[in-house]
Design an enzyme around this catalytic site. Structure first.
Site, PDB file in Angstrom:
ATOM      1  CG  HIS A 149     -32.869 -17.182  15.783  1.00 18.71           C
ATOM      2  ND1 HIS A 149     -32.566 -16.613  17.002  1.00 18.71           N
ATOM      3  CD2 HIS A 149     -31.772 -17.886  15.420  1.00 18.71           C
ATOM      4  CE1 HIS A 149     -31.357 -16.967  17.367  1.00 18.71           C
ATOM      5  NE2 HIS A 149     -30.844 -17.738  16.424  1.00 18.71           N
TER       6      HIS A 149
ATOM      7  CD  GLU B 298     -25.597 -21.138  13.602  1.00 17.78           C
ATOM      8  OE1 GLU B 298     -25.170 -21.446  12.471  1.00 17.78           O
ATOM      9  OE2 GLU B 298     -25.603 -19.978  14.053  1.00 17.78           O
TER      10      GLU B 298
END
Length: 216
Positions: free
Chosen positions: A13, A86
């Site tokens: 990201h 994550e």
């Protein structure tokens, strides 16, 4: 794209507030910074001409905000997949490497030697993260055979799965891939006939990227 290969861009990201000081950011659902939003727009510019057939994202807002402009630019919708989230860094969440070395010197040293065998205190077992990430990558390869796919996820997860896919010991992910640039990561190709992955590029420049440190 020929029918014999499936191309996967497994990307990190854009920038978040945790990049200041390179703090570990696992499940904390932080937004992008203004710089991160700009990175997402630049990624969208790349996506408009990349020939994408599908876009996937972690459910965390920093990944979604990175993926959605790219999907819109490519005329696609974003598929949210929880398996792209994550790792949970447990008690290390929000800390820097230096913070950890002061707080748990032996645990941090063990983590640096082998982060798979010695996960951070209270953190997710990296082997479990590899299993879930490998499952979603396998699903993508089956659903999008011969196509080009963007999947926006996170620094540690993408390094672990890149190792697992390409025959690198995941325990070496921090040494093999010490830095993951924002809106960059791993460009992987799947040989559909032989069910094998190869790494084409790591940290490809998909537009202008921010060369920040890996954060984990």
């Amino acid at each position: 794209m020929s029918g014999g290969e499936t191309r996967l861009y497994l990307l990190r990201h854009g920038e978040t507030p945790f990049h200041d000081g390179n703090r570990y950011c696992g499940r904390t659902d932080v937004p992008l910074t203004e710089a991160g939003e700009a990175q997402a727009r630049r990624l969208a510019g790349w996506a408009a001409r990349a020939g994408l057939d599908a876009v996937y994202s972690s459910p965390l807002v920093r990944a979604v905000r990175t993926a959605e402009p790219a999907a819109r630019a490519a005329g696609l919708r974003t598929h949210i997949d929880d398996r792209l989230i994550e790792l949970d860094f447990g008690e290390a969440e929000g800390l820097t490497s230096r913070d950890m070395a002061r707080r748990w010197p032996e645990r941090r040293a063990a983590f640096e030697r082998d982060p798979v065998a010695n996960p951070l205190p209270g953190g997710e077992d990296p082997r479990a993260a590899i299993t879930r990430a490998m499952a979603v990558v396998s699903d993508i390869a089956k659903r999008h055979r011969g196509e080009t796919v963007l999947a926006v996820c996170h620094s540690t997860l993408l390094r672990l799965v890149t190792c697992a896919l390409t025959g690198i010991d995941p325990a070496d992910y921090r040494r093999e891939f010490p830095v993951v640039h924002n809106v960059s990561g791993a460009e992987l190709v799947h040989d559909d006939a032989h069910d094998m992955w190869r790494l084409v590029a790591f940290n490809p420049a998909l537009g202008t990227v921010d060369h920040s440190e890996a954060g984990s």
